[in-house]
Design a protein around this motif. Structure first.
Motif, PDB file in Angstrom:
ATOM      1  N   TYR A  50       0.912  -1.266  -0.061  1.00 57.12           N
ATOM      2  CA  TYR A  50       0.011  -0.091  -0.055  1.00 57.12           C
ATOM      3  C   TYR A  50       0.888   1.297   0.063  1.00 57.12           C
ATOM      4  CZ  TYR A  50       1.110   0.024   5.004  1.00 57.12           C
ATOM      5  OH  TYR A  50       1.821   0.118   6.206  1.00 57.12           O
ATOM      6  N   PRO A  51       0.422   2.458  -0.384  1.00 58.25           N
ATOM      7  CA  PRO A  51       1.273   3.387  -0.657  1.00 58.25           C
ATOM      8  C   PRO A  51       1.669   4.096   1.070  1.00 58.25           C
ATOM      9  CG  PRO A  51      -0.913   4.162  -1.626  1.00 58.25           C
ATOM     10  CD  PRO A  51      -1.079   2.716  -0.789  1.00 58.25           C
ATOM     11  N   HIS A  52       2.891   4.487   0.882  1.00 53.34           N
ATOM     12  CA  HIS A  52       3.483   5.109   2.212  1.00 53.34           C
ATOM     13  C   HIS A  52       3.912   6.717   1.916  1.00 53.34           C
ATOM     14  CE1 HIS A  52       3.921   1.653   4.832  1.00 53.34           C
ATOM     15  NE2 HIS A  52       3.984   1.025   3.822  1.00 53.34           N
ATOM     16  N   ALA A  53       4.105   7.406   2.881  1.00 49.07           N
ATOM     17  CA  ALA A  53       4.468   8.769   3.035  1.00 49.07           C
ATOM     18  C   ALA A  53       5.213   9.016   4.266  1.00 49.07           C
ATOM     19  CB  ALA A  53       3.121   9.649   3.070  1.00 49.07           C
ATOM     20  N   GLY A  54       6.173  10.163   4.073  1.00 46.03           N
ATOM     21  CA  GLY A  54       6.850  10.465   5.125  1.00 46.03           C
ATOM     22  C   GLY A  54       8.279   9.809   5.269  1.00 46.03           C
ATOM     23  N   THR A  55       9.122  10.717   6.144  1.00 44.51           N
ATOM     24  CA  THR A  55      10.374  10.024   6.485  1.00 44.51           C
ATOM     25  C   THR A  55      10.295   8.907   7.919  1.00 44.51           C
ATOM     26  OG1 THR A  55      11.546  11.893   5.592  1.00 44.51           O
ATOM     27  CG2 THR A  55      12.690  10.838   7.471  1.00 44.51           C
ATOM     28  N   ASP A  56       9.809   9.415   9.029  1.00 40.60           N
ATOM     29  CA  ASP A  56       9.550   8.599   9.913  1.00 40.60           C
ATOM     30  C   ASP A  56       8.585   7.703   9.905  1.00 40.60           C
ATOM     31  OD1 ASP A  56      11.675  10.006  11.366  1.00 40.60           O
ATOM     32  OD2 ASP A  56      10.260  11.358  12.576  1.00 40.60           O
ATOM     33  N   ASP A  57       7.257   8.133   9.232  1.00 37.47           N
ATOM     34  CA  ASP A  57       6.272   7.319   8.674  1.00 37.47           C
ATOM     35  C   ASP A  57       5.566   6.552   9.764  1.00 37.47           C
ATOM     36  OD1 ASP A  57       4.350   6.204   7.096  1.00 37.47           O
ATOM     37  OD2 ASP A  57       5.629   4.571   6.108  1.00 37.47           O
ATOM     38  N   LEU A  58       5.297   7.138  11.074  1.00 36.76           N
ATOM     39  CA  LEU A  58       4.653   6.484  12.031  1.00 36.76           C
ATOM     40  C   LEU A  58       3.070   7.207  12.091  1.00 36.76           C
ATOM     41  CD1 LEU A  58       7.288   7.002  14.848  1.00 36.76           C
ATOM     42  CD2 LEU A  58       6.697   4.769  13.559  1.00 36.76           C
ATOM     43  N   ALA A  59       2.250   6.042  11.933  1.00 38.12           N
ATOM     44  CA  ALA A  59       0.577   6.491  12.101  1.00 38.12           C
ATOM     45  C   ALA A  59      -0.195   5.269  12.430  1.00 38.12           C
ATOM     46  CB  ALA A  59       0.402   6.718  10.554  1.00 38.12           C
ATOM     47  N   THR A  60      -1.489   5.619  12.764  1.00 38.45           N
ATOM     48  CA  THR A  60      -2.263   4.757  13.229  1.00 38.45           C
ATOM     49  C   THR A  60      -3.165   4.067  11.977  1.00 38.45           C
ATOM     50  OG1 THR A  60      -3.890   6.492  13.497  1.00 38.45           O
ATOM     51  CG2 THR A  60      -2.472   5.921  15.495  1.00 38.45           C
ATOM     52  N   TYR A  61      -3.769   2.941  12.043  1.00 38.63           N
ATOM     53  CA  TYR A  61      -4.461   2.478  10.854  1.00 38.63           C
ATOM     54  C   TYR A  61      -5.830   1.972  11.156  1.00 38.63           C
ATOM     55  CZ  TYR A  61       0.163   1.977   8.560  1.00 38.63           C
ATOM     56  OH  TYR A  61       1.214   2.153   7.777  1.00 38.63           O
ATOM     57  N   ASP A  62      -6.644   2.015  10.016  1.00 40.63           N
ATOM     58  CA  ASP A  62      -7.784   1.194   9.762  1.00 40.63           C
ATOM     59  C   ASP A  62      -7.644   0.444   8.881  1.00 40.63           C
ATOM     60  OD1 ASP A  62      -9.580   2.022  12.085  1.00 40.63           O
ATOM     61  OD2 ASP A  62      -9.585   3.772  11.422  1.00 40.63           O
ATOM     62  N   ILE A  63      -7.926  -0.936   8.562  1.00 40.80           N
ATOM     63  CA  ILE A  63      -7.574  -1.989   7.531  1.00 40.80           C
ATOM     64  C   ILE A  63      -8.953  -2.699   7.406  1.00 40.80           C
ATOM     65  CG2 ILE A  63      -5.979  -3.300   6.679  1.00 40.80           C
ATOM     66  CD1 ILE A  63      -4.397  -2.798   9.394  1.00 40.80           C
ATOM     67  N   THR A  64      -9.212  -2.625   5.981  1.00 36.93           N
ATOM     68  CA  THR A  64     -10.386  -3.417   5.772  1.00 36.93           C
ATOM     69  C   THR A  64      -9.887  -4.447   4.581  1.00 36.93           C
ATOM     70  OG1 THR A  64     -12.213  -2.184   6.052  1.00 36.93           O
ATOM     71  CG2 THR A  64     -12.678  -3.771   4.573  1.00 36.93           C
ATOM     72  N   LEU A  65      -9.877  -5.824   4.713  1.00 35.48           N
ATOM     73  CA  LEU A  65      -9.182  -6.785   3.841  1.00 35.48           C
ATOM     74  C   LEU A  65     -10.381  -7.802   3.271  1.00 35.48           C
ATOM     75  CD1 LEU A  65      -5.942  -7.506   5.888  1.00 35.48           C
ATOM     76  CD2 LEU A  65      -6.113  -6.052   3.932  1.00 35.48           C
ATOM     77  N   ARG A  66     -10.127  -7.984   2.098  1.00 37.30           N
ATOM     78  CA  ARG A  66     -11.123  -8.758   1.334  1.00 37.30           C
ATOM     79  C   ARG A  66     -10.455  -9.752   0.663  1.00 37.30           C
ATOM     80  NH1 ARG A  66     -15.748  -5.140   2.029  1.00 37.30           N
ATOM     81  NH2 ARG A  66     -14.997  -3.071   2.150  1.00 37.30           N
ATOM     82  N   TRP A  67     -10.914 -11.146   0.796  1.00 39.01           N
ATOM     83  CA  TRP A  67     -10.298 -12.126   0.141  1.00 39.01           C
ATOM     84  C   TRP A  67     -11.031 -13.444   0.037  1.00 39.01           C
ATOM     85  CZ3 TRP A  67     -10.471 -11.600   5.302  1.00 39.01           C
ATOM     86  CH2 TRP A  67     -10.690 -12.629   5.912  1.00 39.01           C
ATOM     87  N   PRO A  68     -10.911 -14.401  -0.938  1.00 41.69           N
ATOM     88  CA  PRO A  68     -11.773 -15.484  -1.460  1.00 41.69           C
ATOM     89  C   PRO A  68     -12.024 -16.465  -0.136  1.00 41.69           C
ATOM     90  CG  PRO A  68      -9.881 -15.032  -3.117  1.00 41.69           C
ATOM     91  CD  PRO A  68      -9.584 -14.452  -1.825  1.00 41.69           C
ATOM     92  N   ALA A  69     -13.216 -16.947  -0.158  1.00 41.13           N
ATOM     93  CA  ALA A  69     -13.601 -17.733   0.940  1.00 41.13           C
ATOM     94  C   ALA A  69     -13.038 -18.953   0.652  1.00 41.13           C
ATOM     95  CB  ALA A  69     -15.071 -18.087   1.059  1.00 41.13           C
ATOM     96  N   GLY A  70     -12.564 -19.838   1.570  1.00 43.26           N
ATOM     97  CA  GLY A  70     -11.724 -21.021   1.585  1.00 43.26           C
ATOM     98  C   GLY A  70     -10.250 -20.812   2.044  1.00 43.26           C
ATOM     99  N   LEU A  71      -9.786 -19.503   1.886  1.00 39.11           N
ATOM    100  CA  LEU A  71      -8.590 -19.204   2.409  1.00 39.11           C
ATOM    101  C   LEU A  71      -8.668 -18.663   3.973  1.00 39.11           C
ATOM    102  CD1 LEU A  71      -6.922 -17.799  -1.062  1.00 39.11           C
ATOM    103  CD2 LEU A  71      -6.813 -19.856  -0.076  1.00 39.11           C
TER     104      LEU A  71
END
Length: 991
Positions: free
Chosen positions: A360-381
């Motif tokens: 995923y894209p990053h920014a910054g030099t120190d690059d310390l941040a909080t996250y909300d992540i939604t991931l979608r993938w095929p059933a069966g895995l």
């Protein structure tokens, strides 16, 4: 392993134009999309050419001098930033940083660079520095030869070189009137001495100044130069104020929060997602720089109001023009839609991310941040990921999870595939362990072992380093050759838990099961330690990354040694590992330890290979902390580490800040320690001797002397004074000051009747009475009083100190020669000669099973080796008769010398041939050994001199002989071999 995103990514020559739609009255006067197109389609403008005389550009740590034809490239945004050059150019660079001086010496044999060239391409962010130089005139009448070379070079620059050096990004941002990039500069010059050279000033890098060599993976052919280049960074330097204070660069925007929504299709190896980056301006910004793995394509970039933003991509970098500049402290949202290949093509059902952090894209030099992540993938895995699971579900054969990370961190990741998953509780935290079904999977005993080790290591680290920052941890085994420890998300290479399929391999593994188990325990402990070292306490730049890996290694050893019944044997085996890795020769024969200090970090990867990086950063770094533990006390050190880890202000830390914190907490001055072990390359040597006698009563005393020698590499070269012939010289950089010599060294006095031996696969340990010697000067006399009769003394048997300990009492002749070589290369020729003369009269010890004949042969070889060193010293001092006498003694001592002695004898005989103007004789001797087709001299290590040193000396002698006898092919070969070993042949090769 604990990599962080986007630090020193090697830019590939991939150009992708990011969507360019600007629909705002606040848009810059020049359309960024137009600029991006213009960058790709320019040529040199001969009508604007200038002839300059001695144009001098200040490069901050040197100067660039141009005398000749300067031809501008077509204008971008109404200005000319790039120039082709042909004529007489000269680049002089002298680093003011100690580590960088070491590096330039390692690559060139010199403390400074002074190189000339005839052709170059130059980018200057401030066109006024070169557009109207004083004394510039119209060029002479057009000469097709004079004009063709700049055009040819600029074509190559325009197609690929600019991107490799990052100058295409300079050009884009400078054309958008980003004032920071007025200070940018990039030079690409073709030199005879070192090939394609680059010099760069990049204001967005923490260390803005870099110098090095450009090498192409395949030679450029035709106009379509598409080869990928590698850069060898010889010097990396921060800018300085007039009073010498370092001024570091940085990106202008830092992320505050990432919101990721990504659809994963492992079967197709693709990712498709949207990343929302809430960024904050650290200072006024007109352009945002993002990084993304090159196999992922940017579809669209907008701001928070859905206004499309335009920009330009080069390799991993994406420069985005902001519709309105941000002032320091202001925030905005960037929305990046992207898609592409995110998985490697493994040819199996095991899915491996191409980048564990840059999916995923990053920014910054120190690059310390909080996250909300939604991931979608095929059933069966199955999917395991960073962050706390907030919600999940399944719909239309697709599974999804929403996760959050509320503690700022440098990266998040995930793994997808087929796993056996177990869960457990440890204290107040949830543990999730997922074992990939690779091959036959992971057996139940190994799973339980990993879980037990994980819980035990957790308890140990919390006790010693403070609270773990999360209430959960996920551990996944993956089909990858490295393990990794991100915040709350650990991956273990399948090689750690691999179960072989064939019975023979199973039998072999059973025999070495203890070693495999030990490796597995240490790997789990190492990656878990990254929760504190690398995450809770982060590192600021590549120079500080060693803190993360070294402390994780050190912590893992502290933990693992408590699990084994015999701690001394465990530590001694570790010592064998770090000593072997640091002594291992490179392709040129130099020991790995000499390539650079621990603070060189990933530049060891860039300039050498993974084994050099691992040996110096992991192995040497770990033993640096072991040495420090003896210096200030292990318990005290652990208390200080806990204080640092518990300090919330230390989210990222530099090496200097870390040392200062330890000094403040301990009250002990550690700058000398840091100079010697952190900022110096190599491994110091400690020579010691002892005598045993009664003290007049019932007690015994051991008296002796310890001499410490820095780990600096010996530098060879060719030099001459005016009117004199060329000669070979060797030298070592001046030793560090006396304050750097203090060491606390454990000793073991083996006593009569207590000489029991602890054996293991690596060797043996002798038991006795132990203690600590304080070595506080270069030469330290010592006295140890004991209640029982000692028969031997050993320093640092367990290998806990970063030094090679060499006992003169046990091996007097070998030790004398090793120390004499050091003294001679430091200019103490008389002292070295006296030491060698005494060594000839010293007695050697016979090993228990050695026959009379074998012992006598070994003694003669040792004396012959000493005579060879006496001959070398005599040649250096101009005493030819003494050198011949010493070489005659060698003939008497060994009638059939082993190859190493014969090789060294041939080198010294050839040097005497050169002294008496018999270049043919010298060439004949040396060409028998230095045959580029057979490389006969690569016969293995010598008795007590590194093969690299002998090969370097031989190459220099061959170069002298080949030039005098007209053997140009052998001259070129000899110079190439000498350069590869760091010899200084600059003046000789280009006289």
């Amino acid at each position: 392993m604990n990599p962080r995103p986007g630090r020193r990514t090697i830019v590939r020559a991939i150009f992708l134009l990011v969507t360019a739609v600007v629909a705002s009255s606040a848009t810059a006067s020049v359309d960024p999309a137009t600029i991006a197109r213009n960058i790709e389609s320019r040529a040199l403008d001969h009508e604007g050419a200038l002839f300059v005389e001695q144009l001098v550009l200040d490069l901050e740590i040197g100067h660039l001098i141009l005398h000749g034809l300067l031809v501008p490239a077509g204008a971008v945004s109404g200005r000319r930033f790039e120039w082709g050059f042909t004529g007489e150019g000269r680049l002089t660079i002298r680093p003011t940083d100690r580590v960088e001086s070491q590096q330039i010496r390692a690559f060139t044999g010199r403390d400074a660079l002074d190189v000339s060239f005839e052709n170059a391409v130059l980018f200057v962010g401030d066109p006024s520095r070169i557009a109207s130089p004083p004394g510039a005139t119209a060029p002479p009448s057009a000469d097709s030869a004079a004009w063709s070379r700049p055009s040819e070079l600029f074509g190559q620059w325009n197609r690929a070189v600019r991107a490799v050096l990052g100058a295409d990004r300079f050009l884009f941002r400078a054309a958008l009137d980003d004032p920071t990039f007025d200070e940018s500069l990039a030079l690409w010059a073709v030199t005879e001495q070192i090939g394609e050279l680059f010099y760069r000033i990049d204001p967005s890098e923490r260390e803005q100044i870099s110098l090095g060599r450009l090498a192409w993976l395949s030679p450029p052919k035709s106009a379509a130069r598409k080869s990928i280049a590698s850069t060898k960074t010889w010097v990396s330097h921060a800018r300085r104020t007039p009073d010498g204070e370092r001024v570091y660069g940085a990106q202008k925007l830092e992320p505050v929060h990432y919101t990721l929504d990504v659809r994963i299709s492992p079967e197709q190896r693709t990712l498709e997602g949207t990343a929302r980056l809430l960024v904050r301006a650290v200072r006024h910004a007109k352009v945002a720089t993002l990084t993304l793995h090159p196999t992922l394509e940017v579809v669209r970039i907008t701001d928070g109001s859905e206004m499309s933003l335009s920009g330009r991509r080069s390799g991993s970098y994406i420069d985005v023009a902001l519709t309105a500049g941000l002032e320091a402290g202001e925030q905005m949202e960037l929305v990046v839609s992207y898609r592409g290949y995110g998985f490697d093509d493994t040819g199996t059902k095991y899915y491996r991310l191409s980048s564990t952090t840059h999916w995923y894209p990053h920014a910054g030099t120190d690059d310390l941040a909080t996250y909300d992540i939604t991931l979608r993938w095929p059933a069966g895995l199955d999917l395991l990921a960073s962050g706390r699971l907030e919600d999940s579900g399944e719909q239309n054969q697709q599974r999804w999870q929403r996760r959050s990370m509320q503690i700022p961190c440098s990266a998040v990741s995930f793994e997808v595939g087929h796993f056996d998953i177990i869960t457990a509780r440890h204290g107040n935290r949830d543990l999730t362990l997922a074992f990939n079904r690779i091959g036959r999977g992971v057996d139940e005993p190994t799973r339980q072992e990993v879980l037990v080790v994980l819980k035990s290591a957790f308890t140990f680290y919390v006790q010693n380093f403070g609270a773990y920052p999360l209430d959960h941890l996920t551990v996944v085994t993956v089909a990858r050759d490295f393990s990794q420890g991100l915040l709350g998300f650990m991956t273990l290479s399948h090689l750690v838990t691999f179960r072989p399929l064939d019975t023979m391999q199973q039998a072999f593994d059973h025999a070495s099961n203890k070693t495999a188990q030990e490796r597995r325990i240490e790997t789990v402990a190492h990656e878990l330690a990254h929760q504190w070292w690398g995450n809770k306490v982060g590192w600021h730049s590549y120079r500080d990354q060693w803190l993360s890996e070294a402390l994780a290694n050190f912590s893992a050893v502290l933990f693992a040694r408590r699990l084994w019944p015999n701690t001394p044997v465990f530590l001694a085996r570790h010592a064998q590992t770090w000593k072997t890795s640091l002594r291992s020769p490179t392709e040129t024969g130099r020991p790995v330890a000499s390539l650079g200090p621990v603070v060189l970090g990933t530049r060891l990867l860039e300039n050498h290979d993974a084994s050099a990086y691992s040996a110096v950063v992991y192995d040497k770094g770990s033993i640096v902390f072991s040495t420090l533990a003896h210096r200030i006390g292990e318990r005290a050190l652990l208390g200080m580490l806990r204080s640092i880890a518990d300090d919330p202000s230390h989210q990222v830390i530099t090496t200097s800040e870390f040392v200062e914190a330890l000094e403040r907490l301990s009250g002990v001055g550690l700058q000398g320690f840091a100079d010697r072990f952190i900022f110096d390359a190599g491994v110091p040597q400690v020579f010691y001797s002892y005598e045993i006698e009664r003290d007049g009563g019932e007690r015994w005393v051991i008296r002796g002397q310890v001499q410490q020698v820095s780990g600096a590499d010996t530098i060879y070269g060719l030099e001459r004074e005016s009117g004199c012939p060329w000669r070979i010289r060797r030298r070592r950089p001046a030793s560090v000051e006396q304050r750097n010599w203090k060491l606390m060294v454990p000793f073991q006095a083996v006593v009569a009747g207590g000489n029991r031996v602890e054996s293991s696969s690596w060797g043996s340990l002798k038991k006795g009475l132990g203690g600590t010697l304080t070595l506080d000067q270069r030469v330290t006399p010592y006295e140890i009083r004991l209640p029982r009769e000692p028969i031997e003394l050993w320093l640092d048997q367990r290998g806990e100190i970063l030094a090679d300990f060499i006992c003169h009492t046990r091996v007097p002749k070998r030790t004398a020669r090793a120390l004499a070589r050091v003294l001679a290369s430091e200019g103490q020729q008389a002292e070295a000669q006296a030491l060698l003369t005494r060594a000839l009269a010293s007695r050697m010890r016979r090993s228990g099973l050695e026959s009379d004949g074998a012992f006598e042969e070994r003694r003669r070889a040792a004396d012959a080796s000493i005579q060879l060193e006496l001959a070398r010293i005599a040649i250096a001092n101009g005493h030819e008769d003494a050198a011949r006498q010493a070489l005659k003694q060698v003939d008497k001592l060994v009638r059939r010398p082993e190859p190493a002695i014969a090789f060294e004898q041939a080198i010294l005989e050839s040097r005497l041939d050169l002294v008496r103007d018999d270049a043919r004789g010298a060439f004949s001797r040396l060409s028998e050994w230095l045959d580029p087709r057979s490389k006969r001299w690569m016969t293995g290590p010598t008795w007590d001199v590194s093969l690299a040193e002998l090969s370097t000396e031989a190459s220099l002698a061959l170069a002298l002989a080949a030039r005098e006898t007209g053997h140009d092919d052998m001259l070129e070969f000899a110079l190439r071999e000498a350069r590869g070993r760091g010899a200084d042949v600059w003046a000789f090769a280009h006289q």
